[in-house]
Design a protein around this motif. Structure first.
Motif, PDB file in Angstrom:
ATOM      1  N   THR A 103       6.432  -5.692  -0.384  1.00 51.50           N
ATOM      2  CA  THR A 103       6.026  -6.662   0.623  1.00 51.50           C
ATOM      3  C   THR A 103       4.749  -7.335   0.117  1.00 51.50           C
ATOM      4  OG1 THR A 103       5.421  -6.947   2.933  1.00 51.50           O
ATOM      5  CG2 THR A 103       4.868  -4.846   1.952  1.00 51.50           C
ATOM      6  N   GLN A 104       4.054  -8.007   1.009  1.00 56.15           N
ATOM      7  CA  GLN A 104       2.837  -8.700   0.592  1.00 56.15           C
ATOM      8  C   GLN A 104       1.658  -8.237   1.434  1.00 56.15           C
ATOM      9  OE1 GLN A 104       4.780 -12.379   1.414  1.00 56.15           O
ATOM     10  NE2 GLN A 104       4.512 -13.100  -0.662  1.00 56.15           N
ATOM     11  N   ALA A 105       0.468  -8.441   0.899  1.00 60.44           N
ATOM     12  CA  ALA A 105      -0.731  -8.092   1.642  1.00 60.44           C
ATOM     13  C   ALA A 105      -1.849  -9.040   1.240  1.00 60.44           C
ATOM     14  CB  ALA A 105      -1.138  -6.657   1.352  1.00 60.44           C
ATOM     15  N   TYR A 106      -2.810  -9.214   2.129  1.00 59.96           N
ATOM     16  CA  TYR A 106      -3.977 -10.025   1.811  1.00 59.96           C
ATOM     17  C   TYR A 106      -5.097  -9.135   1.313  1.00 59.96           C
ATOM     18  CZ  TYR A 106      -1.881 -14.026   4.083  1.00 59.96           C
ATOM     19  OH  TYR A 106      -1.056 -15.060   4.402  1.00 59.96           O
ATOM     20  N   ASP A 107      -5.795  -9.561   0.268  1.00 60.37           N
ATOM     21  CA  ASP A 107      -6.959  -8.795  -0.171  1.00 60.37           C
ATOM     22  C   ASP A 107      -8.202  -9.289   0.568  1.00 60.37           C
ATOM     23  OD1 ASP A 107      -7.700 -11.124  -1.362  1.00 60.37           O
ATOM     24  OD2 ASP A 107      -7.393 -10.458  -3.416  1.00 60.37           O
ATOM     25  N   SER A 108      -9.359  -8.728   0.193  1.00 63.61           N
ATOM     26  CA  SER A 108     -10.576  -9.025   0.951  1.00 63.61           C
ATOM     27  C   SER A 108     -10.959 -10.495   0.865  1.00 63.61           C
ATOM     28  CB  SER A 108     -11.717  -8.155   0.427  1.00 63.61           C
ATOM     29  OG  SER A 108     -11.838  -8.340  -0.972  1.00 63.61           O
ATOM     30  N   GLU A 109     -10.506 -11.179  -0.180  1.00 61.11           N
ATOM     31  CA  GLU A 109     -10.884 -12.586  -0.316  1.00 61.11           C
ATOM     32  C   GLU A 109      -9.823 -13.528   0.239  1.00 61.11           C
ATOM     33  OE1 GLU A 109     -12.342 -13.342  -4.407  1.00 61.11           O
ATOM     34  OE2 GLU A 109     -12.968 -11.265  -4.198  1.00 61.11           O
ATOM     35  N   GLY A 110      -8.818 -12.955   0.905  1.00 59.84           N
ATOM     36  CA  GLY A 110      -7.805 -13.785   1.535  1.00 59.84           C
ATOM     37  C   GLY A 110      -6.703 -14.222   0.600  1.00 59.84           C
ATOM     38  N   ARG A 111      -6.637 -13.613  -0.587  1.00 60.37           N
ATOM     39  CA  ARG A 111      -5.548 -13.952  -1.505  1.00 60.37           C
ATOM     40  C   ARG A 111      -4.365 -13.039  -1.244  1.00 60.37           C
ATOM     41  NH1 ARG A 111      -9.549 -14.020  -6.386  1.00 60.37           N
ATOM     42  NH2 ARG A 111      -9.597 -11.877  -5.695  1.00 60.37           N
ATOM     43  N   MET A 112      -3.159 -13.598  -1.337  1.00 65.36           N
ATOM     44  CA  MET A 112      -1.979 -12.796  -1.093  1.00 65.36           C
ATOM     45  C   MET A 112      -1.576 -12.083  -2.390  1.00 65.36           C
ATOM     46  SD  MET A 112       1.418 -14.210   0.665  1.00 65.36           S
ATOM     47  CE  MET A 112       1.441 -13.844   2.402  1.00 65.36           C
ATOM     48  N   THR A 113      -1.272 -10.796  -2.261  1.00 63.46           N
ATOM     49  CA  THR A 113      -0.824 -10.057  -3.436  1.00 63.46           C
ATOM     50  C   THR A 113       0.486  -9.343  -3.117  1.00 63.46           C
ATOM     51  OG1 THR A 113      -2.268  -8.288  -2.692  1.00 63.46           O
ATOM     52  CG2 THR A 113      -3.025  -9.576  -4.554  1.00 63.46           C
ATOM     53  N   ALA A 114       1.309  -9.164  -4.136  1.00 58.50           N
ATOM     54  CA  ALA A 114       2.542  -8.404  -3.984  1.00 58.50           C
ATOM     55  C   ALA A 114       2.210  -6.920  -4.056  1.00 58.50           C
ATOM     56  CB  ALA A 114       3.522  -8.772  -5.084  1.00 58.50           C
ATOM     57  N   VAL A 115       2.735  -6.141  -3.137  1.00 55.79           N
ATOM     58  CA  VAL A 115       2.479  -4.709  -3.139  1.00 55.79           C
ATOM     59  C   VAL A 115       3.793  -3.940  -3.057  1.00 55.79           C
ATOM     60  CG1 VAL A 115       0.228  -4.966  -2.052  1.00 55.79           C
ATOM     61  CG2 VAL A 115       2.211  -4.544  -0.625  1.00 55.79           C
ATOM     62  N   THR A 116       3.773  -2.715  -3.576  1.00 57.28           N
ATOM     63  CA  THR A 116       4.941  -1.846  -3.494  1.00 57.28           C
ATOM     64  C   THR A 116       4.611  -0.659  -2.604  1.00 57.28           C
ATOM     65  OG1 THR A 116       5.452  -2.448  -5.762  1.00 57.28           O
ATOM     66  CG2 THR A 116       6.648  -0.589  -4.860  1.00 57.28           C
ATOM     67  N   VAL A 117       5.532  -0.345  -1.712  1.00 58.29           N
ATOM     68  CA  VAL A 117       5.340   0.799  -0.822  1.00 58.29           C
ATOM     69  C   VAL A 117       6.124   1.976  -1.390  1.00 58.29           C
ATOM     70  CG1 VAL A 117       5.573   1.635   1.523  1.00 58.29           C
ATOM     71  CG2 VAL A 117       5.134  -0.778   1.112  1.00 58.29           C
ATOM     72  N   LEU A 118       5.455   3.109  -1.539  1.00 53.60           N
ATOM     73  CA  LEU A 118       6.092   4.304  -2.091  1.00 53.60           C
ATOM     74  C   LEU A 118       6.064   5.431  -1.068  1.00 53.60           C
ATOM     75  CD1 LEU A 118       4.257   4.299  -5.533  1.00 53.60           C
ATOM     76  CD2 LEU A 118       6.563   3.499  -5.126  1.00 53.60           C
ATOM     77  N   GLN A 119       7.219   6.073  -0.921  1.00 54.41           N
ATOM     78  CA  GLN A 119       7.271   7.292  -0.113  1.00 54.41           C
ATOM     79  C   GLN A 119       6.907   8.418  -1.064  1.00 54.41           C
ATOM     80  OE1 GLN A 119       8.966   7.651   3.268  1.00 54.41           O
ATOM     81  NE2 GLN A 119       7.746   9.507   3.117  1.00 54.41           N
ATOM     82  N   ALA A 120       5.731   8.992  -0.924  1.00 55.49           N
ATOM     83  CA  ALA A 120       5.256   9.966  -1.906  1.00 55.49           C
ATOM     84  C   ALA A 120       5.115  11.334  -1.271  1.00 55.49           C
ATOM     85  CB  ALA A 120       3.919   9.526  -2.487  1.00 55.49           C
ATOM     86  N   GLY A 121       5.976  12.234  -1.659  1.00 54.44           N
ATOM     87  CA  GLY A 121       5.932  13.576  -1.129  1.00 54.44           C
ATOM     88  C   GLY A 121       6.448  13.635   0.301  1.00 54.44           C
ATOM     89  N   PRO A 122       6.279  14.716   1.026  1.00 53.61           N
ATOM     90  CA  PRO A 122       5.576  15.904   0.574  1.00 53.61           C
ATOM     91  C   PRO A 122       6.381  16.663  -0.482  1.00 53.61           C
ATOM     92  CG  PRO A 122       6.507  16.249   2.746  1.00 53.61           C
ATOM     93  CD  PRO A 122       6.762  14.833   2.392  1.00 53.61           C
ATOM     94  N   CYS A 123       5.691  17.062  -1.546  1.00 51.50           N
ATOM     95  CA  CYS A 123       6.328  17.806  -2.617  1.00 51.50           C
ATOM     96  C   CYS A 123       6.067  19.294  -2.412  1.00 51.50           C
ATOM     97  CB  CYS A 123       5.772  17.391  -3.970  1.00 51.50           C
ATOM     98  SG  CYS A 123       6.079  15.679  -4.348  1.00 51.50           S
ATOM     99  N   THR A 124       6.915  20.099  -3.010  1.00 54.98           N
ATOM    100  CA  THR A 124       6.738  21.542  -2.943  1.00 54.98           C
ATOM    101  C   THR A 124       6.502  22.073  -4.350  1.00 54.98           C
ATOM    102  OG1 THR A 124       8.414  21.454  -1.235  1.00 54.98           O
ATOM    103  CG2 THR A 124       7.745  23.630  -1.972  1.00 54.98           C
ATOM    104  N   VAL A 125       5.572  23.021  -4.484  1.00 60.04           N
ATOM    105  CA  VAL A 125       5.357  23.665  -5.776  1.00 60.04           C
ATOM    106  C   VAL A 125       6.508  24.640  -6.002  1.00 60.04           C
ATOM    107  CG1 VAL A 125       3.816  25.104  -7.132  1.00 60.04           C
ATOM    108  CG2 VAL A 125       2.873  23.427  -5.551  1.00 60.04           C
ATOM    109  N   MET A 126       7.318  24.396  -7.051  1.00 62.61           N
ATOM    110  CA  MET A 126       8.495  25.219  -7.310  1.00 62.61           C
ATOM    111  C   MET A 126       8.144  26.423  -8.187  1.00 62.61           C
ATOM    112  SD  MET A 126      10.815  23.369  -5.786  1.00 62.61           S
ATOM    113  CE  MET A 126      12.413  23.863  -6.350  1.00 62.61           C
ATOM    114  N   GLN A 127       7.194  26.189  -9.093  1.00 66.15           N
ATOM    115  CA  GLN A 127       6.862  27.235 -10.059  1.00 66.15           C
ATOM    116  C   GLN A 127       5.482  26.948 -10.624  1.00 66.15           C
ATOM    117  OE1 GLN A 127       9.539  27.259 -13.372  1.00 66.15           O
ATOM    118  NE2 GLN A 127       8.743  29.153 -14.215  1.00 66.15           N
ATOM    119  N   VAL A 128       4.728  28.004 -10.893  1.00 62.23           N
ATOM    120  CA  VAL A 128       3.450  27.858 -11.588  1.00 62.23           C
ATOM    121  C   VAL A 128       3.619  28.478 -12.962  1.00 62.23           C
ATOM    122  CG1 VAL A 128       1.001  28.387 -11.568  1.00 62.23           C
ATOM    123  CG2 VAL A 128       2.174  27.969  -9.418  1.00 62.23           C
ATOM    124  N   LYS A 129       3.529  27.660 -13.999  1.00 64.96           N
ATOM    125  CA  LYS A 129       3.744  28.158 -15.356  1.00 64.96           C
ATOM    126  C   LYS A 129       2.423  28.582 -15.966  1.00 64.96           C
ATOM    127  CE  LYS A 129       8.024  25.830 -16.246  1.00 64.96           C
ATOM    128  NZ  LYS A 129       8.851  25.052 -17.165  1.00 64.96           N
TER     129      LYS A 129
END
Lengths: 220, 122
Positions: free
Chosen positions: A12-38
Motif C-alpha cells: 500500500t502507500q504511506a506518507y512520510d514526515s515531509e508529506g511525500r508518498m512512499t510505497a510500503v509493504t505490509v508483512l505478517q511477521a510471526g509469532p514464531c516458535t523456537v523449534m530447536q536450540v542448536k
C-alpha cells in the motif's frame, strides 16, 4: 542480528514526515516458535531454529511431528535457522514464542524471499541486454543476444563458449534478499511489520526478515 | 483478511476529517509549499472536475482558467500538503467526470449554480 519469519500481506502507500508518498509493504511477521536450540556440543554450531505457521497434523510426516514434539509445539510450515555468534547469549528455550518485539528499536531490515517465477525469459528481460533496432533493416533479431563467441575465441576456451555466458533461460523463482528496508511500523498487537519499498515474492509468499547488517541502525 | 490489514495500515495516514465537496463545486485548495527552508500556504481556486481512487489513493482534479489557458492540478485528497479544501460554490453536474469542460471556453465553461448545504457560510 535478529531473524523473524513471516508472510507478505501486500503493498500500500504511506506518507512520510515531509508529506511525500512512499510505497510500503505490509508483512505478517510471526509469532514464531523456537523449534530447536542448536549447540556446539550436539550440532557443532550455535543456532536457533524458528518455525512459522501451523500445519495440520494429518498433513505432516511422522519425523516432523516428532521434531516439533521435542519443543512441545505443533509442526510448522516454514522453518528456518537463526545462526548465533560464539558469545551470543541464548535467552530462548525450545517452545518459546518469538514476536515482532525483537525488532524494537531497529531502523533497517533485510527481507529474503522466493521471487516470482518469470518462466523461460529472453536475454533482454533476464539480463537487461539492449537488443537490436526496431527498424533500419533489422530482421528477425530484435531481441536477440547477438554474438556469443567466435570460432576460436580466447575469451572462451579455444572455440568453446565461455562458461557463465549470459543467455536466455528460466528466470525468477529463486531466493532473493532485498536489503536495507526502512522499518516504518511495528504492530505488536497484530504481529505486523511495515517496511518501505517492495519485497521479493508474491502476496502470501514466505519471507525471512533480518536486521540489516550493512546499514547503521539509527532510526531517523 | 488481506484487505482488512492493508486498510488498517492505510488508515493511519488518512485525514480524520475531509471536507465534503462534490464534482462541479468551485473550491479553494490550500496547499503547503516548501521553498528552501520556508513553508507557506498557497491557494488554488477552481472547479472540481473529477474525483478518483479510494482510500489513501483518492485524488481530485481542479481546473481553472488562467487568462485563456486552462490549468489543471491533481491533488491527493489525504496528502498532508493539502492543508484545507473549502467549497465556495456548488455547481450542477450531471456526470462524475467533467472532462467536457476542457473543450469549452468563455461563458460555456460555467456550471449552473446548485444550492447545496455543504458550502462554506460566510
Amino acid at each position: 542480528m535478529t531473524l523473524l519469519l513471516g508472510k507478505k500481506v501486500g503493498m500500500t502507500q504511506a506518507y512520510d514526515s515531509e508529506g511525500r508518498m512512499t510505497a510500503v509493504t505490509v508483512l505478517q511477521a510471526g509469532p514464531c516458535t523456537v523449534m530447536q536450540v542448536k549447540t556446539p556440543e550436539t550440532d557443532g554450531y550455535r543456532a536457533l531454529q524458528l518455525g512459522f505457521e501451523d500445519v495440520k497434523k494429518s498433513r505432516t510426516k511422522k519425523p516432523l511431528l516428532g521434531h516439533a514434539g521435542k519443543a512441545k509445539t505443533t509442526p510448522k510450515r516454514f522453518v528456518r535457522e537463526w545462526r548465533l555468534d560464539q558469545d551470543e547469549q541464548v535467552e530462548y528455550a525450545p517452545g518459546d514464542a518469538v514476536s515482532v518485539s525483537v525488532f524494537e528499536g531497529v531502523g533497517y531490515v533485510d527481507v529474503a524471499g522466493t521471487s516470482k517465477g518469470k518462466g523461460y525469459a529472453g536475454v533482454m528481460k533476464r539480463h537487461g541486454f539492449g537488443g537490436f533496432l526496431a527498424s533500419h533493416g533489422t530482421e528477425r533479431k530484435h531481441r536477440a543476444p547477438g554474438s556469443i563467441g567466435s570460432h576460436a575465441s580466447d575469451r572462451g576456451h579455444g572455440g568453446n563458449l565461455k562458461k557463465g555466458k549470459r543467455m536466455a533461460g528460466r528466470m525468477g523463482g529463486v531466493r532473493v534478499t532485498s536489503k536495507n528496508h526502512r522499518l516504518l511500523l511495528i504492530d505488536a498487537e497484530r504481529n505486523l511489520l511495515v517496511v518501505k519499498g517492495e519485497v521479493p515474492g508474491p502476496t502470501g509468499g514466505y519471507v525471512e526478515i533480518r536486521t540489516s547488517r550493512t546499514r547503521r541502525q539509527t532510526q531517523t | 483478511m488481506k484487505t482488512e490489514i492493508l486498510d488498517s495500515v492505510e488508515a493511519r495516514h488518512l485525514k480524520p476529517e475531509v471536507p465534503h465537496f462534490e464534482v462541479g463545486d468551485t473550491v479553494d485548495v490550500h496547499c503547503r509549499i516548501v521553498e528552501g527552508n520556508k513553508t507557506r500556504v498557497q491557494v488554488f481556486n477552481g472547479t472540481v472536475i473529477a474525483r478518483s481512487g479510494r482510500g489513501i489513493n483518492e485524488t481530485f482534479t481542479v481546473r481553472r482558467m488562467v487568462g485563456d489557458e486552462g490549468v489543471e492540478r491533481i491533488f491527493p485528497l489525504h496528502s498532508p500538503n493539502v492543508v484545507d479544501i473549502r467549497p465556495l460554490r456548488s455547481g450542477k453536474a450531471r456526470r462524475a467526470k467533467l472532462y467536457y469542460l476542457r473543450k469549452r471556453s468563455g461563458k460555456s465553461v460555467r456550471l449552473a449554480q446548485r444550492h447545496s448545504d455543504h458550502m462554506v457560510r460566510k
